[in-house]
Design an enzyme around this catalytic site. Structure first.
Site, mmCIF file in Angstrom:
data_model
loop_
_atom_site.group_PDB
_atom_site.id
_atom_site.type_symbol
_atom_site.label_atom_id
_atom_site.label_comp_id
_atom_site.label_asym_id
_atom_site.label_seq_id
_atom_site.Cartn_x
_atom_site.Cartn_y
_atom_site.Cartn_z
ATOM 1 N N HIS A 191 -8.087 -5.213 -6.208
ATOM 2 C CA HIS A 191 -8.635 -4.301 -5.423
ATOM 3 C C HIS A 191 -10.188 -4.512 -5.258
ATOM 4 C CE1 HIS A 191 -4.772 -2.175 -5.807
ATOM 5 N NE2 HIS A 191 -5.116 -1.997 -4.403
ATOM 6 N N GLU A 433 7.026 -3.259 -1.257
ATOM 7 C CA GLU A 433 6.469 -3.986 -2.313
ATOM 8 C C GLU A 433 6.822 -4.400 -3.372
ATOM 9 O OE1 GLU A 433 2.471 -2.250 -2.555
ATOM 10 O OE2 GLU A 433 3.365 -0.152 -2.341
ATOM 11 N N ASP A 457 1.373 -6.687 -3.953
ATOM 12 C CA ASP A 457 2.421 -6.408 -4.963
ATOM 13 C C ASP A 457 3.708 -7.052 -4.989
ATOM 14 O OD1 ASP A 457 0.793 -4.392 -6.535
ATOM 15 O OD2 ASP A 457 1.068 -3.173 -4.935
ATOM 16 N N CYS A 504 0.865 -5.071 5.471
ATOM 17 C CA CYS A 504 -0.685 -4.750 5.256
ATOM 18 C C CYS A 504 -1.261 -5.257 3.924
ATOM 19 C CB CYS A 504 -0.526 -3.160 5.086
ATOM 20 S SG CYS A 504 0.482 -2.602 3.918
HETATM 21 C C1 PEP Z 1 -0.123 -4.462 -1.202
HETATM 22 O O1 PEP Z 1 0.517 -4.225 -2.369
HETATM 23 O O2 PEP Z 1 0.209 -5.349 -0.523
HETATM 24 C C2 PEP Z 1 -0.847 -3.200 -0.746
HETATM 25 C C3 PEP Z 1 -1.226 -3.373 0.643
HETATM 26 O O3 PEP Z 1 -1.110 -2.277 -1.496
HETATM 27 P P1 PEP Z 1 -2.245 -2.516 -2.520
HETATM 28 O O4 PEP Z 1 -2.942 -3.800 -2.307
HETATM 29 O O5 PEP Z 1 -3.205 -1.311 -2.431
HETATM 30 O O6 PEP Z 1 -1.607 -2.565 -3.779
HETATM 31 MG MG MG Z 2 0.350 -2.295 -3.166
#
Ligand code: PEP
Ligand code: MG
Length: 581
Positions: A191, A433, A457, A504
């Site tokens: 993140h 995910e 994920d 995403c």
């Molecule tokens: C993902 O897991 O691809 C996602 C968009 O969520 P995050 O990166 O916040 O876990």
């Molecule tokens: Mg995620």
């Protein structure tokens, strides 16, 4: 000059001065003091309290203009704690009876208090843990003559050099002053990397031990395009990089020329390109990069602040401001995804043995109904101000989807009864995910208005590779045939029932993957806003038949290495995609 190689986490070039942001948990010394020294220890304690108090006061004055009264309330409670006679007397009493140095006495008292409150039934008391932690650390820093370094207070332009950076630190740092990030830990989809991309700060992560090699004030170049860091560069290198930096900026400006044009393939398939955001301030960058809306608003970043969880009203205002800013463009807000690598302030990551597989996202929300219901109420109330879509993270199967949908319906019923308006028929989507969700996506599709594939994920759980661990980053491969097969399955299952399939995860913003995803039939790509123009350029220069043909070849391949070298070759030659990693 030293050259270090890491993981290219956010593109661009930063040239500047290193600022070492080191371990925030100093080792607290423990030693005995004589009876005569007790008064000296007590005096040191009172002086440190005085300094901490004026520091908080200054912080309050500085933030008065930018933060609401609610947001500043926590500073008042810190001031109150420092004036609490019982607390101050308890330290003095211990000093007089234990004959130990004041740092240790304060530290052990703090630990005792935190342990007591942590187990309390009352959530208000539990929430005080973060306050005690913060206040005691502030006093300890004065006692140990450590300047309290807060990234939010940075007043000079720096390149941040650190071992690791919590998402909560990254989100609250003074982004205008952080020109680049170089970090020992972290992977491309951690993140911190995602935030760096969102804030358009060049970053190289996974450098292993840059914190041991760099010193405060060193000249440093962060080459986020090639995943390199140059420490103490010579004049010639720095000059060369200045030119590279200028070229990079010019390229960015050129790409922005596509902003008003649609993301349409040569044979007329229109693709939706949306932005991922973490904080509401990012909305300006959405229009600047020509996004068709927001494909992922990571709402948990509202919760990652020292003041604790936001109230229904605060959340309502935050969601409303984003919805209003986007007008009729869709805004996809994901419900709280806390846990994994994102912890509420004061929560320790050691609480769970395996947080990545633990109490995360909807699992956390379903066992904290108050938190969940508060968020859903705020979302529904805000829905009248724009084009809201709600999305649930980390759904593992139909049971969880049924459970969260039931809570949403219950909240809708409550609001109807109270006469509170909200938009009927808000599209509700499922994030795919987890491999079990991808494999049962035919079942989930029937209960979802749209899918959004979270590859960050999905890759982590499919290949069993921690997305934030630099040691195994070489295994984190979007082009692994196992991942590609799952993505294909999800898109097909979405289309079979006529819902849209979006993505995403960071793969959606990776130019190397654009053709494959197009060929697999992905309808919506959502990414850091700054990545949109390049993806649009590729989409506009290709036809669907070309993309489908490429996918046909790729799906025959047996290893990620094979796919990777084939795709790199095509993208470099045919689409002039600059290969960075
Ligand atoms: C993902 O897991 O691809 C996602 C968009 O969520 P995050 O990166 O916040 O876990
Ligand atoms: Mg995620």
């Amino acid at each position: 000059m030293d050259e270090l190689v890491g993981i290219s986490a956010s593109p661009g070039i930063a040239i500047g001065t290193a600022f070492l942001y080191l371990d925030d948990n100093p080792r607290v010394p423990r030693y005995s003091v004589s009876r005569e020294d007790v008064s000296r220890e007590s005096r040191r304690f009172h002086e440190a309290i005085g300094k901490a108090r004026s520091e908080i006061q200054q912080l309050k004055e500085r933030q008065n203009t930018t933060h609401s009264a609610d947001q500043l309330q926590f500073l008042d409670s810190h001031l109150l704690m420092l004036s609490d006679a019982e607390f101050v007397e308890s330290i003095d009493r211990k000093l007089a009876t234990e004959y130990l140095n004041v740092e240790w006495v304060l530290f052990s008292t703090m630990k005792g208090l935190i342990a007591k409150l942590d187990g309390a039934e009352d959530s208000y008391l539990r929430e005080r843990v973060a306050d005690i932690h913060d206040v005691s650390k502030r006093v300890l820093n004065h006692l140990m003559l450590r300047e309290r370094i807060s990234l939010a207070d940075l007043q000079q332009e720096v390149v941040l050099v650190t071992h690791d950076l919590l998402p909560s630190d990254a989100v609250s740092m003074n982004k205008h002053m952080v020109k680049g990030i170089a970090m020992d830990a972290g992977g491309r989809t951690s993140h911190t990397a995602i935030l760096a991309r969102s804030f358009e700060i060049p970053a190289v992560l996974g450098l292993s031990n840059i914190t041991r090699q760099a010193s405060l004030g060193d000249r440093i170049i962060v080459d986020g395009n090639r995943g390199k860091v140059l420490l103490r560069p010579d004049r010639k290198t720095e000059k060369r990089y200045l030119l590279v930096q200028q070229e990079w900026r010019k390229r960015e400006v050129r790409l922005m020329g596509l902003n008003e044009l649609p993301a349409e393939t040569r044979d007329g398939k229109l693709i939706s390109l949306k932005a991922n955001i973490e904080v509401s301030e990012e909305v300006d960058s959405i229009a600047a990069h020509g996004a068709d809306g927001i494909g992922l608003y990571r709402s948990e970043f509202l919760f990652l602040r020292a003041e604790g969880a936001p109230s229904e009203e605060e959340q309502y205002r935050a969601y409303r401001s984003v919805l209003e800013a986007l007008g009729e463009k869709p805004v996809t807000i994901r419900t709280l995804d806390i846990g994994g690598d994102k912890f509420l302030p004061g929560e320790s990551e050691n609480r769970e043995r395996n947080p990545i597989l633990g109490w995360r996202a909807v699992r956390f929300c379903l066992s904290h109904p108050r938190v969940f219901i508060t968020q859903l109420r705020a979302l529904l109330r805000a829905s009248v101000h724009g084009n809201l879509r709600i999305m649930f993270p980390m759904i593992s199967g139909i049971e969880e989807l049924n459970q969260v949908t039931a809570v949403l319906e219950q909240v809708e019923a409550e609001l109807r009864e109270e006469g509170v308006p909200f938009r009927e028929g808000i599209p509700v989507g499922t994030m795919i995910e987890i491999p079990s969700a991808a494999l049962t996506s035919d079942i989930l599709a029937k209960k979802s208005d749209f899918f959004s594939i979270g590859t960050n994920d999905l890759i982590q759980y499919t290949i069993a590779v921690d997305r934030g661990n630099e040691r195994i980053a070489y295994l984190y491969e979007p082009f692994h045939p196992g991942v590609l097969r799952l993505v294909k399955t999800v898109i097909e299952n979405a289309h079979a029932v006529g819902i849209s399939a979006g993505m995403c995860g960071e793969m959606a913003g990776d130019p190397l993957a654009t053709l494959i995803l197009l060929g697999l039939g992905l309808d919506e790509f959502s990414m850091s806003a700054s990545g949109i123009p390049e993806i649009k350029r590729i989409i506009r220069s290709v036809s669907m038949s070309e993309a489908e043909e490429l996918v046909g070849t790729v799906l025959e391949m047996k290893s990620f290495q094979e796919v990777d070298s084939f795709v790199r070759n095509v993208m470099e030659k045919r689409f002039d995609v600059q290969i960075y990693s």
